[in-house]
Design an enzyme around this catalytic site. Structure first.
Site, PDB file in Angstrom:
ATOM      1  N   ARG A 190       9.620 -11.016   6.514  1.00 58.97           N
ATOM      2  CA  ARG A 190       9.290  -9.597   6.640  1.00 58.97           C
ATOM      3  C   ARG A 190      10.111  -8.858   7.692  1.00 58.97           C
ATOM      4  O   ARG A 190      10.736  -7.853   7.396  1.00 58.97           O
ATOM      5  CB  ARG A 190       7.795  -9.440   6.958  1.00 58.97           C
ATOM      6  CG  ARG A 190       7.320  -8.009   6.843  1.00 58.97           C
ATOM      7  CD  ARG A 190       5.871  -7.853   7.287  1.00 58.97           C
ATOM      8  NE  ARG A 190       4.970  -8.783   6.633  1.00 58.97           N
ATOM      9  CZ  ARG A 190       3.682  -8.898   6.928  1.00 58.97           C
ATOM     10  NH1 ARG A 190       3.161  -8.146   7.897  1.00 58.97           N
ATOM     11  NH2 ARG A 190       2.910  -9.747   6.304  1.00 58.97           N
ATOM     12  N   HIS A 212       8.079  -7.857  -4.818  1.00 63.04           N
ATOM     13  CA  HIS A 212       7.526  -7.594  -3.486  1.00 63.04           C
ATOM     14  C   HIS A 212       6.030  -7.280  -3.576  1.00 63.04           C
ATOM     15  O   HIS A 212       5.631  -6.116  -3.737  1.00 63.04           O
ATOM     16  CB  HIS A 212       8.283  -6.414  -2.860  1.00 63.04           C
ATOM     17  CG  HIS A 212       8.152  -6.336  -1.368  1.00 63.04           C
ATOM     18  ND1 HIS A 212       8.721  -7.252  -0.519  1.00 63.04           N
ATOM     19  CD2 HIS A 212       7.506  -5.451  -0.565  1.00 63.04           C
ATOM     20  CE1 HIS A 212       8.464  -6.928   0.727  1.00 63.04           C
ATOM     21  NE2 HIS A 212       7.714  -5.839   0.732  1.00 63.04           N
ATOM     22  N   TYR A 269       7.967  12.626  -6.836  1.00 61.81           N
ATOM     23  CA  TYR A 269       8.805  13.825  -6.855  1.00 61.81           C
ATOM     24  C   TYR A 269      10.296  13.521  -6.642  1.00 61.81           C
ATOM     25  O   TYR A 269      11.153  14.280  -7.065  1.00 61.81           O
ATOM     26  CB  TYR A 269       8.361  14.803  -5.760  1.00 61.81           C
ATOM     27  CG  TYR A 269       6.960  15.317  -5.943  1.00 61.81           C
ATOM     28  CD1 TYR A 269       6.607  16.050  -7.069  1.00 61.81           C
ATOM     29  CD2 TYR A 269       5.981  15.055  -4.982  1.00 61.81           C
ATOM     30  CE1 TYR A 269       5.301  16.516  -7.236  1.00 61.81           C
ATOM     31  CE2 TYR A 269       4.684  15.508  -5.132  1.00 61.81           C
ATOM     32  CZ  TYR A 269       4.359  16.244  -6.267  1.00 61.81           C
ATOM     33  OH  TYR A 269       3.070  16.710  -6.425  1.00 61.81           O
TER      34      TYR A 269
END
Length: 856
Positions: free
Chosen positions: A31, A77, A121
């Site tokens: 990570r 993931h 968006y």
């Protein structure tokens, strides 16, 4: 409890330790820390690989970010969608990454800390440079592993032609450790890697000749080099960053500090708000207005200053109290073979080259295998084409494809793969042209195979390939450094980086200074059209011009007796036609002080030089002081006291001497004294000096001092009503220091009092400024040499009670034609150099010519 259930007792201390270590290693490896080879954390690697999976290359249409995030989440993931989207957004922000990997369309946040739009968006695709990270991924260049549900394969590392860890850096907080790696310039990094490949024994200092310092996406200034050097050598250090700030005159008499670049990772809106709070609280004074004028063309933060504020002082306060100066704590920790390791500059380059070498080897092995497989098939096809009639007959006689393959293998000693290719061969390949193509392709393949085998057999060739690919990357994506390096005063390494070239320093009457290459002051032949001179402000003109070198020092003296230092290379550079920068903005000058003198010094660190040079200073009240240059060899930012100026007195002049020069001082009353500087003993820096000339009248005062090295120079004096004359130095006899002096001009009501004394030659020009603002420039050689006690000739016709305010000896720029000066009525001012007003009478008042006793 049922009989089938069983409780196993365990030590809670051991279980907690084991669970915590498992968790921490998962965070460290999977990570928080980047891999040293490609410089990526797993989430970034998966985003790029997922985008390649979707086919959103740089030349393809954008896809919704939500689609990309969903694909990465579902396949590779298994974490929250914000972790993937946040990582993708950061890779698209040009102020976050030095070389962005994602091409974003829509609102991806701002340097003010604004949040990006929701992923539904925005749209994204790969940047062209990101494709270099994924290049050759299909050629078995890296290992793949199963994804979280064992349904797909994902790369454990990317092949990457880009040294990602160095060029984009990384930051992350793991368990018990953290990483914070700064970005660097791709061009410099590639040059450094090439230098390492050429010389494996190169040390960090050698690499630093190529990779100068970190290069942040927001530009700004790296202030000081010690932290950079430490970070490169050890992997840990503190890089200090400063905003890029300039001083600008926004309107008449009103100056502002303009910030165009801020330190890396500084939130601009927060910084401005905190600065405004500090101004309102009174912690930072001198700022009257603060506004953000940034737009799509670039950043522009305006700190408008009060009229009495000193720009340099305000800027230093901003650096001290706000994020205009911040630091980047370097901590180079990355995963090396799955383990966190602290790395210096060379370590990172070594691991990248090893990775690229493995990629080249594996890619070459893959290409060789594919080429040999194709050559094997081509050998079979060529055999078939050479025996085409028999092959066709054999195939037609077979009942099935399998039988045909078996017969071909038995007849022509082919392999299973070759026989299958012959059976599946199209009819068009039977033409003569196609058969020629088969042979040409085979011959080309054999050359390729030989070349690939040569690559695998030669490490030298493999390293050359790595260098060639890096050179291609540099040529395609390399750019100029954004972050400028500024070496602090106590770091003299900058001298090693700046050539000691000759430059011309020009200082205008109003105090504008600039440094120009000596090449710009070219020599023109007679009759040339001339070159545009220095662009000065209205009523300003060029007063001081001297040739120096970049490593020299400029000593600046003020009327309060303070001395400031400036290296010549620190003087702002400007073309010959520019006006330069206001000197008071470059030093911490008090508002009620003014600059009086400049001295160009070769070196304040050379013991022999500073021990044999002296500075002579004189004040308005006739005090003279001689001090060794050594006393001024320890620079301070806020200057030092050069002379203790008594109440009611001011410093007038400062000159550099060799200890054997002659000094001349002139009084407002028309008297002048000449004495050898050896008559003045040298004293400490804080001393106030000794009497140089006696003022017979309390209202009298010194108007100037000149330093005479030989009798070749002439003495020029000018009076307030426009009269002046040029005399031989030899006309003034040498006396002791402290006398009343001899007559240097016959002061009358018509001439007015003496206001200036200058040592001049025929090559000089004279600039005269009147109190009403009229200026006249004249050549000194237009004035004939006259006797010492004469009243001189009229230099300028004054009208309406006007008087001369100042006289300056100026550099004669032979590239610029003389300008006609006009009076207040618009009529040309004609210099009267006739002897009509001259008075050749002999010296009077012999008593006044005698010298009084020496007095300290």
């Amino acid at each position: 409890m049922s009989d089938t259930e069983k409780i196993i007792k365990i030590n809670i201390d051991e279980e907690m330790r084991s669970a915590y270590i498992d968790y921490s290693m998962s965070v460290i490896v999977s990570r928080a820390l980047p891999d040293v080879r490609d410089g990526l954390k797993p989430v970034h690697r998966r985003v790029l690989y997922g985008m390649q999976d979707l086919g959103v290359y740089s030349n393809k249409p954008y896809k919704k970010s939500a689609r990309i995030v969903g694909d990465v989440l579902g396949k590779y993931h298994p974490h929250g969608d914000s972790s993937v989207y946040d990582a993708m957004v950061r890779m698209a922000q040009p102020w976050s990454l030095r070389y962005p990997m994602v091409d974003g369309q829509g609102n991806f946040g701002s340097v003010d800390g604004d949040s990006p739009a929701a992923m539904r968006y925005t749209e994204s695709r790969l940047q062209k440079i990101a494709e270099e990270l994924l290049a050759d991924l299909d050629k078995e260049t890296v290992d793949f592993s199963l994804n979280f549900d064992d349904s797909l394969m994902e790369p454990t590392v990317l092949p990457t032609k880009i040294p990602g860890l160095l060029v984009n850096g990384a930051s992350g907080i793991a368990v018990g450790m953290a990483t914070n790696m700064p970005p660097h310039n791709l061009t410099e990094v590639v040059d450094g890697i090439a230098a390492y490949i050429d010389n494996r024994d190169i040390d960090v200092a050698g690499l630093m000749e190529y990779i100068k310092a970190p290069d942040f996406p927001t530009g700004a200034v790296i202030y000081g080099y010690d932290g950079v050097k430490e970070a490169f050598e050890t992997g840990r250090g503190r890089v200090i960053m400063r905003a890029k700030a300039i001083f600008e005159e926004i309107r008449e008499g009103k100056e502002a500090i303009i910030v165009t670049e801020i330190p890396y990772q500084v939130n601009k809106a927060d910084m401005i708000k905190k600065t405004a709070d500090l101004v309102n609280e009174g912690k930072i004074s001198g700022i009257s207005d603060l506004r953000d004028e940034s737009d799509r063309n670039g950043m522009r933060i305006v700190y408008e200053l009060k009229r009495d504020a000193i720009p340099n002082v305000v800027l230093n306060k901003l650096f001290k109290y706000t994020a205009l100066q911040s630091s980047f704590p370097v901590n180079n920790i990355a995963l090396v073979k799955g383990r966190p390791v602290a790395l210096n500059l060379k370590d990172m380059i070594v691991h990248f080259v090893e990775h690229r070498h493995e990629v080249v080897v594996r890619r070459t092995q893959f290409e060789l295998r594919k080429a040999e497989e194709r050559a094997h098939i081509l050998e079979g096809l060529i055999i078939a084409s050479d025996n085409i009639d028999e092959v066709i007959k054999l195939i037609r006689a077979s009942k099935s494809p399998d039988e045909a393959r078996d017969k071909l293998i038995a007849r022509f000693d082919l392999t299973e793969i070759q026989s299958r290719a012959i059976v599946e061969m199209r009819l068009r390949q039977l033409t003569g042209l196609e058969q020629d193509k088969l042979r040409a392709e085979y011959e080309e393949l054999m050359k390729t195979i030989a070349d690939l085998k040569d690559i695998l057999g030669s490490e030298e060739r493999r390293m050359e390939i790595i260098k060639e690919e890096l050179a291609y990357v540099k040529d395609k994506y390399g750019d100029e450094r954004r972050s400028r390096i500024e070496y602090s005063a106590n770091e003299m390494r900058i001298e090693d980086l700046i050539p000691d070239n000759e430059v011309v320093i020009t200082i205008s009457h109003a105090g504008y200074i600039k440094r120009t290459s000596l090449d710009e002051y070219r020599v023109q032949s007679r009759g040339g059209v001339g070159a545009k001179g220095s662009a000065t402000r209205d009523k300003d003109f060029l007063e001081h011009l001297f040739v120096s070198t970049n490593h020299n020092w400029l000593l600046i003296f003020t009327e309060k007796g303070k001395c400031f230092w400036m290296r010549i290379f620190e003087v702002p550079e400007g073309a010959k036609a520019t006006k330069g920068r206001a000197l008071q903005n470059l030093i911490n000058l008090e508002s009620d002080d003014s600059i009086k003198a400049f001295i160009n010094v070769k070196d304040i660190k050379d013991p022999e030089y500073i021990e044999n040079k002296y500075i002579i200073m004189c004040t308005k009240n006739g005090v003279i002081k001689k001090t060794k240059l050594e006393a001024y060899s320890r620079p301070r930012t806020n200057g030092i006291n050069a002379i203790t100026v008594r109440d009611g007195d001011v410093l007038l002049e400062a000159k550099l001497t060799n200890g054997t020069n002659e000094i001349m001082m002139a009084l407002k009353s028309g008297k002048s004294i000449r004495f050898n500087e050896e008559k003045v003993r040298f004293m400490g820096r804080t001393a106030s000096g000794v009497r140089g000339i006696t003022l017979a009248n309390p209202k009298d005062e010194v108007v100037g001092m000149i330093c005479v090295e030989s009798d070749e120079a002439n003495v020029l004096v000018v009076s307030s009503n426009g009269y002046g004359k040029r005399s031989e130095v030899a006309d003034y006899r040498i006396t002791n220091r402290g006398g009343k002096g001899v007559k240097t001009i016959n002061v009358t009501e018509k001439t007015g009092s003496l206001i200036a004394i200058k040592n001049v030659t025929d090559e000089d020009d004279l600039m005269i400024i009147t109190k009403k603002g009229i200026t006249i420039r004249m050549h000194v050689d237009a004035l004939r040499i006259m006797g010492r006690a004469t009243q001189g000739v009229r230099l300028i016709s004054l009208r309406g009670g006007d008087e001369i305010a100042a006289v300056a000896k100026v550099y004669r720029d032979r590239d610029v034609e003389d300008e006609v000066e006009l009076d207040e009525d618009g009529n040309p001012i004609v210099m009267d150099v006739t002897d009509a007003d001259s008075d050749d009478s002999t010296e009077a008042n012999t008593a006044s010519d005698t010298d009084s006793s020496e007095e300290e």
